[in-house]
Design a protein around this motif. Structure first.
Motif, mmCIF file in Angstrom:
data_model
loop_
_atom_site.group_PDB
_atom_site.id
_atom_site.type_symbol
_atom_site.label_atom_id
_atom_site.label_comp_id
_atom_site.label_asym_id
_atom_site.label_seq_id
_atom_site.Cartn_x
_atom_site.Cartn_y
_atom_site.Cartn_z
ATOM 1 N N ALA A 172 -4.751 -40.834 95.137
ATOM 2 C CA ALA A 172 -3.807 -40.814 96.253
ATOM 3 C C ALA A 172 -3.513 -39.453 96.849
ATOM 4 O O ALA A 172 -2.479 -39.271 97.485
ATOM 5 N N THR A 173 -4.397 -38.478 96.660
ATOM 6 C CA THR A 173 -4.158 -37.240 97.408
ATOM 7 C C THR A 173 -4.595 -37.484 98.852
ATOM 8 O O THR A 173 -5.517 -38.252 99.105
ATOM 9 N N PRO A 174 -3.904 -36.855 99.793
ATOM 10 C CA PRO A 174 -4.159 -37.190 101.195
ATOM 11 C C PRO A 174 -5.577 -36.855 101.646
ATOM 12 O O PRO A 174 -6.157 -35.864 101.214
ATOM 13 N N HIS A 175 -6.086 -37.684 102.545
ATOM 14 C CA HIS A 175 -7.451 -37.483 103.029
ATOM 15 C C HIS A 175 -7.540 -36.403 104.106
ATOM 16 O O HIS A 175 -8.642 -35.959 104.438
ATOM 17 N N GLY A 176 -6.393 -36.024 104.663
ATOM 18 C CA GLY A 176 -6.356 -34.855 105.552
ATOM 19 C C GLY A 176 -7.295 -34.889 106.749
ATOM 20 O O GLY A 176 -7.779 -33.852 107.170
ATOM 21 N N GLY A 177 -7.557 -36.078 107.282
ATOM 22 C CA GLY A 177 -8.415 -36.141 108.459
ATOM 23 C C GLY A 177 -9.871 -35.852 108.152
ATOM 24 O O GLY A 177 -10.676 -35.628 109.051
ATOM 25 N N GLY A 178 -10.212 -35.866 106.862
ATOM 26 C CA GLY A 178 -11.595 -35.595 106.493
ATOM 27 C C GLY A 178 -11.705 -34.664 105.301
ATOM 28 O O GLY A 178 -12.795 -34.255 104.920
ATOM 29 N N GLY A 179 -10.590 -34.333 104.712
ATOM 30 C CA GLY A 179 -10.572 -33.466 103.541
ATOM 31 C C GLY A 179 -9.420 -32.505 103.638
ATOM 32 O O GLY A 179 -8.731 -32.498 104.657
ATOM 33 N N PRO A 180 -9.136 -31.715 102.638
ATOM 34 C CA PRO A 180 -9.846 -31.555 101.380
ATOM 35 C C PRO A 180 -9.591 -32.695 100.400
ATOM 36 O O PRO A 180 -8.502 -33.244 100.339
ATOM 37 N N GLY A 181 -10.650 -33.013 99.667
ATOM 38 C CA GLY A 181 -10.527 -33.890 98.520
ATOM 39 C C GLY A 181 -10.769 -33.067 97.272
ATOM 40 O O GLY A 181 -10.625 -31.844 97.282
ATOM 41 N N ALA A 182 -11.107 -33.756 96.209
ATOM 42 C CA ALA A 182 -11.585 -33.060 95.018
ATOM 43 C C ALA A 182 -12.430 -34.056 94.244
ATOM 44 O O ALA A 182 -12.126 -35.253 94.245
ATOM 45 N N GLY A 183 -13.486 -33.560 93.627
ATOM 46 C CA GLY A 183 -14.434 -34.449 92.957
ATOM 47 C C GLY A 183 -14.725 -34.027 91.529
ATOM 48 O O GLY A 183 -15.871 -33.704 91.196
ATOM 49 N N PRO A 184 -13.701 -34.059 90.665
ATOM 50 C CA PRO A 184 -13.933 -33.693 89.265
ATOM 51 C C PRO A 184 -15.077 -34.504 88.663
ATOM 52 O O PRO A 184 -15.336 -35.629 89.097
ATOM 53 N N VAL A 185 -15.721 -33.924 87.673
ATOM 54 C CA VAL A 185 -16.846 -34.587 87.023
ATOM 55 C C VAL A 185 -16.584 -34.686 85.525
ATOM 56 O O VAL A 185 -16.222 -33.697 84.889
ATOM 57 N N GLY A 186 -16.739 -35.898 85.020
ATOM 58 C CA GLY A 186 -16.600 -36.116 83.583
ATOM 59 C C GLY A 186 -17.958 -36.366 82.955
ATOM 60 O O GLY A 186 -18.836 -36.930 83.602
ATOM 61 N N ASP A 203 -15.650 -37.375 77.764
ATOM 62 C CA ASP A 203 -15.267 -36.408 76.738
ATOM 63 C C ASP A 203 -14.873 -35.047 77.300
ATOM 64 O O ASP A 203 -14.134 -34.308 76.663
ATOM 65 N N ALA A 204 -15.423 -34.710 78.433
ATOM 66 C CA ALA A 204 -15.105 -33.402 79.015
ATOM 67 C C ALA A 204 -15.135 -33.542 80.528
ATOM 68 O O ALA A 204 -15.924 -34.315 81.075
ATOM 69 N N VAL A 205 -14.272 -32.805 81.182
ATOM 70 C CA VAL A 205 -14.143 -32.933 82.634
ATOM 71 C C VAL A 205 -14.065 -31.549 83.261
ATOM 72 O O VAL A 205 -13.332 -30.679 82.782
ATOM 73 N N THR A 206 -14.820 -31.360 84.350
ATOM 74 C CA THR A 206 -14.662 -30.139 85.149
ATOM 75 C C THR A 206 -13.947 -30.506 86.441
ATOM 76 O O THR A 206 -14.178 -31.578 87.009
ATOM 77 N N LEU A 207 -13.070 -29.612 86.891
ATOM 78 C CA LEU A 207 -12.307 -29.878 88.104
ATOM 79 C C LEU A 207 -12.839 -29.080 89.290
ATOM 80 O O LEU A 207 -12.258 -29.084 90.359
ATOM 81 N N GLN A 208 -13.967 -28.396 89.082
ATOM 82 C CA GLN A 208 -14.425 -27.473 90.115
ATOM 83 C C GLN A 208 -14.910 -28.117 91.414
ATOM 84 O O GLN A 208 -14.643 -27.583 92.489
ATOM 85 N N PRO A 209 -15.615 -29.236 91.388
ATOM 86 C CA PRO A 209 -16.196 -29.732 92.653
ATOM 87 C C PRO A 209 -15.108 -30.067 93.693
ATOM 88 O O PRO A 209 -14.155 -30.772 93.389
ATOM 89 N N PRO A 210 -15.252 -29.553 94.904
ATOM 90 C CA PRO A 210 -14.202 -29.697 95.908
ATOM 91 C C PRO A 210 -14.223 -31.033 96.652
ATOM 92 O O PRO A 210 -13.380 -31.227 97.534
#
Lengths: 482, 440, 440, 482
Positions: A260-274, A116-123
């Motif tokens: 499918a965002t690139p893994h960049g050799g170990g990051g950055p990723g992103a870990g949104p939370v719903g 129902d709700a999602v935050t995009l803050q977690p990196p």
């Protein structure tokens, strides 16, 4: 092929003299010593280093649980838009484009996960877990519930354990059932009034869907606990099942895996939370919403606060949005279907035992003898029936066959596990190549395996030595030489 | 337009044959999902062509106003050479992952080793990790390290009262599951009030945190004293800074820092709405308490130098709930870009850039100070990149008017603005001053 | 800022030592230039930092008006997938040169071999070279080939009277040093007037040139007849076309083309102020008369397939004044981009794109035809991408007014405009029609 | 490492059916067969191919006469500006930015070459030669002079001969003098009333400055001929000498050599042409000029017409402008100084005979015995005194030592020539590596040389076979297999 360190090429010490310094002497350091190289030298350095690195474009990268899929190059162009380069302290009024895109991505992810709700803050994924567990904790506290335990299956990602501990919970480890899934009886015994949450990966870390998910959810909910979904394996389910529909209350998405965002050799990723509706008021601050045609930032009423200094990995989120928009409903569903098809096809072709099933987008082969399976029973399997190998050695040997090996020796409940996730981007030829690499490696002698790899940039690297005598900088290397 | 994923290569024939090979009738059959939780709806997300997605996002982002930003406070940008974009976008770097197989990932490992080495040179501390998410999480991890490594009985963590809110809230969350408590100490003229700090410190303090430059842009004049205060009480001294400041301001090791944290992405990245690169360096004795990845040098079977991730027993995938941190995916690619930018500048270029951060800020402050109703810098300190400005009129209104003129500045108090200048906006300082005159 | 070239790596010490090693006192000493012609002045060109050059050029280029272009006539653009930019910019491709050492340049050679192969598939002719500069020089080289390979006594080269001026003038220059003469033949409704052509052809004609689509965007309905006319008189039939049209329109080999020339950069390149990629394909019998580079398959010492430049004895660096052409540096990298774009589209994508060139043009013509004082298309033909529009009012004024509305179209006669539509501007056709209504 | 052809991976034939075609059947072809691959497959294909290709970023690339210097990556960004993507038929009024940049580049090139007017239209060096010779021809014709000959030194680039012939001139080849330069007496004998022009490269193709240039210019001018400067070697002279000051009337610039625009695997380059005042009216059409603060296109009064369908290689010209602007006076002069220093240093380090001198930015070593030079006389030279090698074989062997070899067997007047141009972008270490590759290759046995290369992607390739049995497309390969 060996590329010297930058410092070995040319290094200069620059003195900071009081005469030409804009600061009094006592506010500055004395000197700085760093590599000093021209642009052509640097271009060669990094070009050569890049060529000494495996990537999705190099070949198969079936690293189980990492979802190493192709990263469309257009998403890089999208994120390089100069209008995306804004400072986080800009007024909301002046970054309506950024807020609109974030709001739209929140919406997309909500639909995809059934949340129902999602935050995009977690990196990153682990940061998402942390945010999610903080939400669970805040929820319980708000309800006057003092709960102390988080239940984590033994097969879970290490981050689940670490996250729960980081949030101050005791970790209750749940042994795997005989079928590789959650043992419902064991769960029943573990769940109590102290249970804050059960963290679950579904399909789990060997690709098995937790068939008893409805029962599991009931058990946890009945005890007043929350159900947390680890999104690492969401690439197995797109368009076929949504965590929200299964009873999960909180989930994180790994956009660098599923989207499918690139893994960049170990990051950055992103870990949104719903989260489900009841938990929305606890999400991190600030949150983005639309109000009367414009977008604003606000603090959710009972927010857990922050897990990142600003708004997370914005440029990664832009790429994730672009990927989802490119694929749409049908593309996303097809991605999962092909990811699962590929894993099944590859498992069929390898001579290694695959103890559990039916799996989805990944499977855990064991680097040991293969039973003659009901479905097959071909001669190759019998030939190899006597072989039992160290999974890490087999992996090193696979390098010689020109592929990246799977994740090895994890999860631990599969002996000598080779956790394999080919993703949807491999074609059949490539899967056949991969199977050949598995099979030939397994067939090679133990001596060959121990000597492997021999066709790579570096031969087998002494990892124990690296840890025994840590040399973590060129300064440390210089010191050693003296 | 293809109906499925454009990034799944299967031809229809291939799909059919592969399904046959695994003994499935359809793709549907491959999913072992109970009917009750099967999803048979739609997300309602329409697939678009590549060019349409590009156009759509470009249109959306163009709704961001085109402002010249004089913004800092932890998120700083300098001109990033084209070389960095070009080389960092090479797919071998961009689409690789954590170096679990070092034999075929020597390239990225060496870059990370070089990144660590640069931080070792700049901080004077012998251990630097591959990255934290940002300065806020780096600070929070430092506090947790201080908690684990402490030699004192208590768990007080002292931070300046002017700590940026984002950092403070992250820190609060990271220590909430421990016995650590965060407390503030007073500041004076934008830097540490040494007497106030000293009065707060006793043997219950696990860590003292200070910044240089501070969030006000002020350069801390009494860093060694802070280090001594911490050291004498048995507390760790954690210093917050950034990668450009490190090249000019006092060396952290020289002032007794036990841990250095901060932002490193001022080099290597454009403004990116707060996306960061947390730098983290510490003393040898805390090596096994370090959060995150470490790359070490080793040898391969042919006795050649080679690099590998090391001391992984600290990490979550081995040590689970007893790990030093839950971090897994980090900011490796940003670290690569930062290392490239540092290499591209070289020591002279980096020191020059740092010097400009002082002189440009001084010059702009002097200009603004000449305006009626404006006083800058507010703090009687040397400044780095940014400084606080007093305005007689309400700061919020002034900032809003400046925005209408095309400039973004911070509001940090009822009559206080904060202004940050780097090589990216230095050519626009005259225009900013003119805009101030316009709106005052 | 460094004082010398930022791309020369020498440190001052290195320079001194190297000078000593060669026995020179100074750099000046190394130049063996008589005093009377030594330059001791200055160019008066100031060195600028990278970011300043970028900013300056961006500012200059921003003086180009932001128009939606409905322009074609030989320079066409389609949407180029990001993949093409990304991969073609890889330095291994971009900064390499002609493959004089094939053992370490297999990558580029294979791409060029694939490019040739694509043209062979599309033209039906067995030989295609690596590139000419553009369609104009490709046509001019074709005429020279026809001159060398001719079986007739005369040297007349017949081209349509509507040949684009740029092509005609290049052709004139290329044949000026030969005994060839360029003459025109009449056209009718935007394509070849067959009777007029037939009347012009006799055994003095070395080459007949026709285009499909023509410069008017019209699709030539009687191509085979043109081929027959040429063939019967012993002239070579040279067909001008472009790489997208080839995917849908009649196959050149099937209509008797001896040489195919045209633009290939409609795929792979954005609009680039006329920068081109001349495609050139021909029959086997003219193989040794082909201008430019050719890549052939061969084997290496391990009997593995390998590629190499071949038949170099045709070229200037071997044959000097008897070479088939003076061309050396060509458009290899553009050919690489074009090949990537073709590969990215695949046969279905390419055919679909070509079909849209017909349907989008038809649709836009019909829309414009509905406006008062406008007739489109002028020619009673099928069209590809573009078509001629009659306007009752003076065409130049209309075009100028359209420009003020943000649209660029061609003026091709006192009352004639020409309009070109591709996937890049197709979404703006409604706006164009509205602008027409506005200015009429 | 072998990468299959696209066609060998997957190929599809698409039929063009009358039903869903927008055109009548007789206007269309029947079908098209081409490779059909997904984006991930293509990304891997081209990434792998790129890794099988030598470039400036890979390592030293001392290809004599080609000036393979580093191409600054920022110039690519500059050329990728969306505002640069304009159609050539736009009104001059609407492309003032493009015209201003072209005008500024004309101005820069004029100053650098000492020329009064410059056209940017020729898309490559050879096209520049052609334009320049057309100008010469038009000039003579305008003066009622019917001249039939162009004089070209034997050592000149093949393009000079081919260009003169293409323009309809008889080529008079001038033998090289004993010192490797123009033999003034031979020139005196060759020059006549038939002489339209002398085409000269200076420094010439072995890097020797034509010291008698003033006398040469006088001789040609006295006979009514024009002096043409081939700009291939301009990187030797920047800021030290200008063709215009030496008496040259016409010159071309190779911006992909001197001004560092990328060579692109064989192009695109650009070959602007500069002329003295008297010839300006003959330049190609259109020409750009400023008039009253705005820029316009016009046709020079007695223009030779066109050598390119539009305005040449615009995007290349943008990069050249950016490079010149970046370097400025001092940078350009330094580039030449370091290019010459590098050539001299390298020549000092190689054991091969270098028969002529003093050379500038390039030298022609001979793959044979080295005389004990006056300056040196060290023992290495004596050791190698007996060796005499095929230059092409030495070059192939150099590949095994990880460098790109020089241009071989050209110019012809140097026996077994190895024409070496390291450019300014190599540092001393890199030059030492290069010298080592030369010296060790020369020291290797003939058998080793003939077997070379063995450490490369492909072994020695059968070039004769490729020409004997031309297979120029995948269709030809398929036909052969059948």
């Amino acid at each position: 092929v060996y590329e010297p360190l930058l410092s070995e090429k040319n290094s200069t010490r620059v003195e900071i003299d009081a005469e030409d310094s804009p600061l009094p002497d006592d506010l500055t350091r004395d000197s700085v010593e760093l590599p000093e190289l021209s642009e052509p030298e640097l271009a060669r350095h990094y070009t050569r280093l890049s060529q000494m690195n495996w990537s999705v474009e190099t070949g198969p990268y079936p690293l189980g649980s990492c979802t190493m899929k192709y990263n469309p190059s257009f998403t890089e162009d999208v994120a390089a838009d100069p209008n995306a380069a804004v400072h986080p302290d800009r007024s909301a009024r002046s970054v309506q484009g950024t807020l609109e895109l974030l709001s739209d991505l929140q919406d997309y992810l909500g639909r995809i996960g059934g949340m129902d709700a999602v935050t995009l803050q977690p990196p990153a994924g682990a940061a998402g877990e942390f945010a999610g567990i903080l939400v669970a904790k805040a929820y319980h506290e708000a309800n006057g519930n003092d709960r102390s335990e988080v239940i984590v299956p033994a097969s879970a990602h290490g981050t689940n354990f670490a996250t729960a501990a980081m949030a101050g919970y005791d970790v209750v480890e749940l042994p795997s059932g005989e079928d590789g899934r959650v043992d419902v009886d064991a769960l029943d015994a573990a769940v109590s009034e102290d249970t804050a949450a059960l963290m679950l990966t579904n399909p789990n870390t060997v690709g098995l869907f937790e068939r008893d998910i409805v029962e599991i959810a009931e058990m946890v909910h009945d005890a007043g606990g929350l159900l947390y979904y680890d999104g690492a394996n969401l690439n197995a389910l797109l368009g076929r099942g949504r965590p929200g529909d299964m009873g999960f209350d909180i989930m994180h998405y790994n956009v660098h895996k599923t989207f499918a965002t690139p893994h960049g050799g170990g990051g950055p990723g992103a870990g949104p939370v719903g989260v489900v509706k009841e938990l929305a008021e606890f999400l991190p601050s600030p949150h983005v919403r639309e109000r009367g045609g414009s977008y604003e930032l606000y603090e959710p009423e009972r927010t857990v606060g922050k897990v990142h200094g600003y708004a997370g990995n914005w440029l990664v989120l832009v790429k994730a949005y672009a990927y989802i928009a490119r694929l749409g409903d049908e593309g996303l569903a097809d991605a999962s279907a092909k990811a699962v098809l590929n894993a099944n096809y590859l498992a069929e072709k390898v001579d290694l035992e695959v103890p559990y099933g039916p799996f989805h987008h990944e499977f855990a082969a064991t680097a040991g003898e293969r039973d003659v399976r009901e479905s097959g029973g071909d001669s190759r399997a019998n030939e190899n029936a006597k072989r039992s190998r160290d999974a890490a050695d087999v992996a090193k040997r696979m390098l010689d066959y020109g592929v990246h090996p799977p994740t090895t020796k994890w999860p631990e409940f599969v002996p000598e596990a080779m956790l394999t996730e080919p993703t949807e981007v491999e074609n059949r030829d490539s899967l056949d190549d991969l199977a050949r690499a598995f099979n030939e490696s397994l067939a090679d002698s133990e001596e060959e395996l121990e000597r492997a790899p021999s066709r790579t940039t570096a031969r087998r690297i002494d990892q124990a030595g690296a840890a025994r005598n840590p040399r973590l900088s060129w300064r440390a290397l210089d010191a050693e030489e003296e | 337009m293809t109906r499925g994923s454009p990034y799944a290569p299967h031809t229809d024939a291939e799909t059919r044959e592969m399904l046959a090979a695994v003994g499935a009738e359809s793709e549907e059959d491959l999913f072992d999902i109970p009917d009750e939780v099967r999803f048979d709806g739609e997300f309602g997300i329409e697939a678009r062509r590549e060019r349409d997605v590009r156009r759509e996002i470009a249109t959306t982002l163009s709704k961001n106003d085109d402002l010249t930003e004089f913004l800092g406070r932890g998120h700083h940008s300098h001109y990033v050479p084209s070389l960095v974009d070009d080389l960092s976008r090479r797919s071998e770097f961009l689409t690789s992952y954590t170096q679990y197989q070092p034999e075929i990932t020597q390239g990225f490992l060496q870059v990370l080793f070089e990144y660590q080495s640069m931080l070792v040179e700049l901080t004077g501390l012998p251990v630097a990790n591959c990255s934290m998410y940002d300065d806020a999480t780096a600070l929070a991890e430092a506090a947790r390290l201080a908690g684990r490594a402490r030699r004192v009985s208590g768990g007080r963590v002292l931070v300046p009262e002017i700590l940026r809110e984002g950092k403070r809230r992250v820190l609060d969350n990271y220590v909430a599951g421990t016995d650590l408590d965060v407390e503030t100490y007073a500041t004076d003229d934008g830097t540490v009030d040494i007497d106030a700090l000293e009065a707060r410190v006793d043997e219950d303090v696990a860590m003292v945190y200070a910044e240089n430059p501070t969030v006000r842009g002020a350069i801390e004049p009494r860093l060694s004293e802070i280090g001594d205060i911490a050291d004498e009480s048995g507390a760790l001294f954690c210093l917050g800074t950034d990668i450009v400041a490190l090249a000019l301001l006092e060396e952290p090791a020289a002032v007794g820092a036990d841990v250095v944290v901060g932002e490193a992405d001022a080099l290597g990245m454009p403004a990116s709405y707060g996306m960061g690169l947390g730098l983290f360096a510490t003393r040898e004795e805390f090596l096994r308490q370090v959060p995150g990845r470490l790359v070490g040098a080793s040898e391969d079977a042919a006795d050649k130098r080679a690099y590998t991730l090391t001391l992984q027993t600290r990490e979550q995938h081995i040590r689970k709930e007893r790990a030093t941190s839950n971090i897994c995916t980090n900011q490796a690619w940003v670290a690569l870009r930062t290392a490239m930018h540092v290499a591209s500048l070289g020591p002279s270029g980096l020191v020059d850039l740092a010097k400009r951060c002082v002189t440009d800020a001084e010059a702009l402050a002097a200009e603004l100070d000449g305006l009626k109703g404006v006083r800058a810098p507010v703090h009687d300190r040397h400044h780095f990149r940014e400084f606080v400005v007093h305005v007689d009129q309400p700061a919020r209104a002034i900032a809003s008017d400046l925005e209408a003129e095309g400039f973004a500045v911070h509001v940090v108090g009822e009559h206080r603005l904060q202004v940050c200048v780097t090589d990216l906006n230095a050519s626009k300082t005259d225009a900013l001053v003119a805009a101030f005159e316009e709106v005052l």
